[in-house]
Write an enzyme that holds these catalytic residues in place. Structure first.
Site, PDB file in Angstrom:
ATOM      1  N   ARG A  74      -3.180  -2.339  13.694  1.00 55.21           N
ATOM      2  CA  ARG A  74      -4.651  -2.442  13.742  1.00 55.21           C
ATOM      3  C   ARG A  74      -5.008  -3.851  14.194  1.00 55.21           C
ATOM      4  O   ARG A  74      -5.026  -4.779  13.408  1.00 55.21           O
ATOM      5  CB  ARG A  74      -5.262  -2.120  12.373  1.00 55.21           C
ATOM      6  CG  ARG A  74      -5.044  -0.670  11.959  1.00 55.21           C
ATOM      7  CD  ARG A  74      -5.800  -0.312  10.687  1.00 55.21           C
ATOM      8  NE  ARG A  74      -5.584   1.083  10.340  1.00 55.21           N
ATOM      9  CZ  ARG A  74      -4.647   1.512   9.497  1.00 55.21           C
ATOM     10  NH1 ARG A  74      -3.846   0.638   8.918  1.00 55.21           N
ATOM     11  NH2 ARG A  74      -4.511   2.793   9.224  1.00 55.21           N
ATOM     12  N   ASP A 117      -5.643  -6.549   6.841  1.00 51.12           N
ATOM     13  CA  ASP A 117      -6.974  -6.336   7.399  1.00 51.12           C
ATOM     14  C   ASP A 117      -7.982  -6.296   6.255  1.00 51.12           C
ATOM     15  O   ASP A 117      -7.642  -6.553   5.097  1.00 51.12           O
ATOM     16  CB  ASP A 117      -7.024  -5.047   8.231  1.00 51.12           C
ATOM     17  CG  ASP A 117      -6.604  -3.813   7.435  1.00 51.12           C
ATOM     18  OD1 ASP A 117      -6.516  -3.890   6.191  1.00 51.12           O
ATOM     19  OD2 ASP A 117      -6.353  -2.764   8.054  1.00 51.12           O
ATOM     20  N   TYR A 127       1.947  -4.993  13.375  1.00 49.86           N
ATOM     21  CA  TYR A 127       0.817  -4.313  12.732  1.00 49.86           C
ATOM     22  C   TYR A 127      -0.051  -3.617  13.772  1.00 49.86           C
ATOM     23  O   TYR A 127      -0.387  -4.187  14.810  1.00 49.86           O
ATOM     24  CB  TYR A 127      -0.013  -5.317  11.936  1.00 49.86           C
ATOM     25  CG  TYR A 127      -1.061  -4.668  11.075  1.00 49.86           C
ATOM     26  CD1 TYR A 127      -0.708  -3.715  10.129  1.00 49.86           C
ATOM     27  CD2 TYR A 127      -2.398  -5.006  11.212  1.00 49.86           C
ATOM     28  CE1 TYR A 127      -1.665  -3.110   9.337  1.00 49.86           C
ATOM     29  CE2 TYR A 127      -3.361  -4.414  10.415  1.00 49.86           C
ATOM     30  CZ  TYR A 127      -2.995  -3.469   9.486  1.00 49.86           C
ATOM     31  OH  TYR A 127      -3.957  -2.872   8.712  1.00 49.86           O
ATOM     32  N   GLU A 183      -9.565  -3.785   4.792  1.00 46.08           N
ATOM     33  CA  GLU A 183      -9.284  -2.770   3.770  1.00 46.08           C
ATOM     34  C   GLU A 183      -8.121  -3.215   2.890  1.00 46.08           C
ATOM     35  O   GLU A 183      -8.144  -3.036   1.666  1.00 46.08           O
ATOM     36  CB  GLU A 183      -8.970  -1.425   4.434  1.00 46.08           C
ATOM     37  CG  GLU A 183     -10.118  -0.828   5.231  1.00 46.08           C
ATOM     38  CD  GLU A 183     -11.366  -0.616   4.391  1.00 46.08           C
ATOM     39  OE1 GLU A 183     -11.266  -0.071   3.269  1.00 46.08           O
ATOM     40  OE2 GLU A 183     -12.456  -1.004   4.847  1.00 46.08           O
ATOM     41  N   ASP A 234      -1.996  -4.123   3.666  1.00 45.58           N
ATOM     42  CA  ASP A 234      -2.142  -4.388   5.096  1.00 45.58           C
ATOM     43  C   ASP A 234      -3.007  -5.626   5.352  1.00 45.58           C
ATOM     44  O   ASP A 234      -3.964  -5.888   4.616  1.00 45.58           O
ATOM     45  CB  ASP A 234      -2.777  -3.178   5.795  1.00 45.58           C
ATOM     46  CG  ASP A 234      -1.791  -2.022   5.930  1.00 45.58           C
ATOM     47  OD1 ASP A 234      -0.596  -2.244   5.688  1.00 45.58           O
ATOM     48  OD2 ASP A 234      -2.222  -0.906   6.274  1.00 45.58           O
ATOM     49  N   HIS A 289      -4.440 -10.735  14.239  1.00 46.00           N
ATOM     50  CA  HIS A 289      -3.047 -10.315  14.360  1.00 46.00           C
ATOM     51  C   HIS A 289      -2.642 -10.293  15.822  1.00 46.00           C
ATOM     52  O   HIS A 289      -3.477 -10.240  16.715  1.00 46.00           O
ATOM     53  CB  HIS A 289      -2.851  -8.916  13.755  1.00 46.00           C
ATOM     54  CG  HIS A 289      -3.536  -8.734  12.448  1.00 46.00           C
ATOM     55  ND1 HIS A 289      -3.139  -9.393  11.307  1.00 46.00           N
ATOM     56  CD2 HIS A 289      -4.610  -7.986  12.102  1.00 46.00           C
ATOM     57  CE1 HIS A 289      -3.942  -9.052  10.314  1.00 46.00           C
ATOM     58  NE2 HIS A 289      -4.838  -8.212  10.774  1.00 46.00           N
ATOM     59  N   GLU A 329       0.818  -1.222   0.000  1.00 43.52           N
ATOM     60  CA  GLU A 329       0.000   0.000   0.000  1.00 43.52           C
ATOM     61  C   GLU A 329       0.847   1.264   0.000  1.00 43.52           C
ATOM     62  O   GLU A 329       0.614   2.195  -0.753  1.00 43.52           O
ATOM     63  CB  GLU A 329      -0.903   0.036   1.244  1.00 43.52           C
ATOM     64  CG  GLU A 329      -2.108  -0.848   1.190  1.00 43.52           C
ATOM     65  CD  GLU A 329      -2.940  -0.720   2.450  1.00 43.52           C
ATOM     66  OE1 GLU A 329      -3.347   0.404   2.762  1.00 43.52           O
ATOM     67  OE2 GLU A 329      -3.178  -1.739   3.107  1.00 43.52           O
TER      68      GLU A 329
END
Length: 717
Positions: free
Chosen positions: A301, A84, A299, A86, A82, A345, A9
């Site tokens: 989040r 997740d 990570y 998104e 990432d 995670h 990203e």
């Protein structure tokens, strides 16, 4: 020439990963999402299974072309956005653009950007996760349906530019309801009574009245306090009970996203948005001199408190090497996740204990260092032994009155040598430590009364939400997800539904009005439990237990009926403004609070005959305080009428205008230096360098003085 392509990203990640993989891979960045629903239309085919119609985001077309070009010369493509929802959506959209022609598409997840993790992930790639992508699409479609359908109603009935959001409106509702509680609160008087008593052994102890005739003491006025004081002076006191026990306080688990946001707000004064921006940089990689770009944390989040086995081994070795043996528990401390945690995670922790905060401090900005140190200390402390206290409670009796004294002494500091969790200033005092030293005494021992004192108090209303307490409330009620909290808090302020006063959220009159209408006409949409239920359904879609179409159909069938009813029943409200007890200094009419694109301001109620406006602030009680707008005469003359030019201030900013206004309406361009040092408190949250005032054809803004290395900007509010 590399035969494989890694797509991430962020361009910051590119540096870190290139250093690890060398010339075997080409590494490119998407710069975030490359596709989204269209801006100017709903973009959802409701009658065809709520099929979304994605378009390439404006400004990403060149990025997409470069990714296609890079993909032509390779056989293997590793999608590494990432880990997740998104990130999964970005991976799917990129795969659609660069796949085909025999390309082998892999999905890789980097929990941290250390060499071991990156190489291990590339050796063991996964396939794209359709369930996680479906969960993201469902969330995006729900948000688009709510925002795109309700917002035009607010434009028509109240004011252009308003918006409603599936989660943001619930957050505003919480703030508004708390404000209503505060306004309705009626303080009640009560009194505390303290007795200073002397035992046979020093020191004297101070005890608080807790019971009268074995019932909880409730002293409600000065007369009653005075009566008790006079009675107590003539009583004989003895020790009723002595309770000595060892208490243990255990460390907290490593940070989750929401806990990091809360603690950074309390301990460091960071907003949720700033915390997440800094954490993103620590995860993606920071330049550490000759060593190059290094990812410093896992990570950021996550809702899990789990720690990998190898990280537990590493931290235990670190504690063993740097502290005495009594600070290391016999076994690793294992923390249990709440039932609502996704556990995709690990908890947020240092990616490697090789990089001690003090050793790399010179490479980090002040704020990056402070956040890294906070994460580091919390993680080390989480695997240390508990703190031990000797706590003593002494109950003293005189007639019908029982007084209590408490004190404690730390026997062993345990994890507190490195970390103690901060407390919100309005959170209830849990009396974790009692610093008073108490004398050695025994039940039945006679005490001498040295002093009696009283203290008047009033019950307090519930405190307004701070960023930390609002994030805590959202998390506890299951509203939104930790990764969205920073965006929610920013959005509700940008919409002028709430404002921050002394670090606390206060709803604006506009926020109260919009919330009232939404509660009345869309009670289900902004119901706390319903919003939490929708988040739970998104989790079930990700787990493959629910389908996207099933969830959206059930939601929309009811929502459509609510929309039709609201269109018929909501009365059009023309915002005439809220009257205030402030007089216009030009025509003596009352001023009113109105809303503009720059927020609230005061306008004369005699509009359009009088167009006087002024900015205002609010004091700690929420009262309106008009800002003074002094006109300063300059040495220049108006080139149209010859009268002096004065420096004026309006709600749009400072400018030069003719003193002959309104007969002469000449306005002169205000020539300023291009870059003016901003206040010292204004520092870039990404790199720690000072902001400077910059001017462009779009107006004045704050920009980082580290440009072009750091391109962070913010608008002036």
């Amino acid at each position: 020439m590399p035969n494989s392509l890694i797509i991430v990203e962020s361009p910051t990640k590119v540096k870190t990963i290139r250093k690890i993989v060398g010339n075997d891979f080409d590494v490119r960045a998407t710069m975030g999402h490359i596709k989204d629903l269209p801006k100017k239309s709903l973009g959802i085919d409701i009658n065809n299974g709520f099929e979304p119609k994605y378009t390439t985001i404006e400004g990403r077309r060149k990025v997409v072309e470069e990714l296609r070009k890079a993909a032509r010369g390779v056989d293997h493509i590793y999608l590494a956005p990432d880990p997740d929802r998104e990130g999964e959506a970005i991976a799917w959209h990129v795969a659609h653009e660069v796949g085909g022609n025999g390309k082998v598409i892999h999905r890789v997840l980097f929990n941290d950007l250390t060499k071991k993790t990156v190489l291990e992930a590339l050796k063991n790639p996964r396939s794209l996760d359709v369930n996680k992508y479906e969960a993201q699409q469902t969330r995006r479609i729900l948000d688009r349906l709510v925002g795109y359908k309700i917002s035009p109603l607010l434009w028509e009935k109240i004011k252009m530019g308003l918006s409603a959001g599936r989660v943001q409106s619930v957050a505003v509702r919480l703030i508004c309801e708390r404000e209503e509680e505060i306004r309705a609160f009626k303080p009640e008087e009560y009194w505390n009574i303290f007795a200073k008593l002397e035992a046979q052994n020093p020191p004297p102890l101070e005890a608080k009245l807790i019971r009268i005739d074995r019932k909880k003491a409730r002293v409600q006025n000065a007369e009653e306090a005075q009566r008790i004081t006079e009675e107590v002076k003539n009583l004989t006191f003895t020790v009723l009970k002595v309770d000595r026990r060892e208490t243990k306080r255990s460390p907290q688990p490593p940070f989750t996203t929401s806990k990091l946001q809360q603690e950074a707000a309390r301990a460091l004064g960071f907003s949720a948005k700033k915390t997440m921006n800094l954490a993103q940089r620590l995860y993606e990689g920071v330049e550490l001199g000759p060593e190059g770009s290094v990812g410093l944390i896992t990570y950021m989040r996550t809702d899990s408190v789990r720690t990998a086995d190898e990280a537990l081994e590493e931290v235990r070795e670190y504690i063993k090497a740097n502290y005495n043996s009594e600070f290391l528990p016999p076994k690793p401390v294992i923390y249990k996740n709440p039932s609502t945690a996704q556990d995709a995670h690990e908890a947020i922790r240092p990616a490697s204990l090789k990089y001690k905060p003090q050793d790399i401090k010179k490479y980090l900005s002040t704020d990056l260092y402070r956040l890294y140190l906070l994460i580091w200390n919390r993680f080390i402390a989480s695997q240390m032994t508990p703190a031990l206290f000797d706590q003593t409670t002494i109950d003293c009796i005189g007639g019908p009155y029982i007084f209590r004294a408490q004190g404690s002494i730390m026997k062993f500091p345990g994890y507190t040598v490195i970390y103690r969790e901060s407390k919100d200033e309005n959170e209830k005092d849990e009396k974790e430590e009692y610093e008073d030293l108490l004398p050695e005494c025994s039940p039945g021992e006679t005490l001498k009364l040295l002093q009696i004192r009283t203290e008047q108090k009033f019950t307090q209303p519930p405190p307004r939400y701070s960023e930390a307490t609002l994030v805590k409330e959202l998390e506890e009620k299951g509203i939104g997800r930790p990764s969205t909290y920073a965006t929610i808090l920013s959005t509700i302020q940008e919409r002028h539904y709430v404002r921050l006063e002394n670090g606390r959220f206060v709803p604006t009159e506009l926020g109260m009005l919009v919330t009232k209408i939404l509660v009345e006409h869309f009670p289900r949409i902004i119901d706390v439990s319903f919003t939490a239920q929708m988040e739970n359904e998104l989790d079930q879609i990700e787990e493959g237990k629910l389908s996207r179409i099933e969830t959206l159909t059930r939601f929309y069938n009811t929502f459509e009926q609510e929309l039709k009813k609201a269109e018929e029943t909501i009365q059009k409200i023309k915002l005439k403004g809220t009257p205030v007890e402030i007089t216009c200094d030009k025509c003596a009419h009352k001023m009113t609070i109105k809303w503009g694109k720059n927020g609230e301001f005061l306008a004369c109620s005699n509009f359009p005959k009088c167009r006087n406006t002024m900015n205002f602030t609010r004091d700690s009680q929420g009262n309106i305080v008009p800002e003074k707008t002094e006109n300063i005469e300059t040495e220049h003359k108006c080139d149209k009428c010859g009268k002096p030019i004065i420096l004026k201030k309006s709600r749009f900013g400072t400018f030069l205008g003719c003193s002959g206004y309104p007969d002469c309406k000449n306005v002169v361009s205000l020539k300023q230096k291009q870059n003016v040092q901003a206040e010292q408190s204004e520092t870039c949250e990404l790199c720690g360098r000072p902001f400077v005032l910059r001017r462009s054809r779009f107006g004045t803004f704050l920009g980082c003085s580290g440009y072009p290395e750091c391109k962070n900007i913010k608008k002036i509010t």
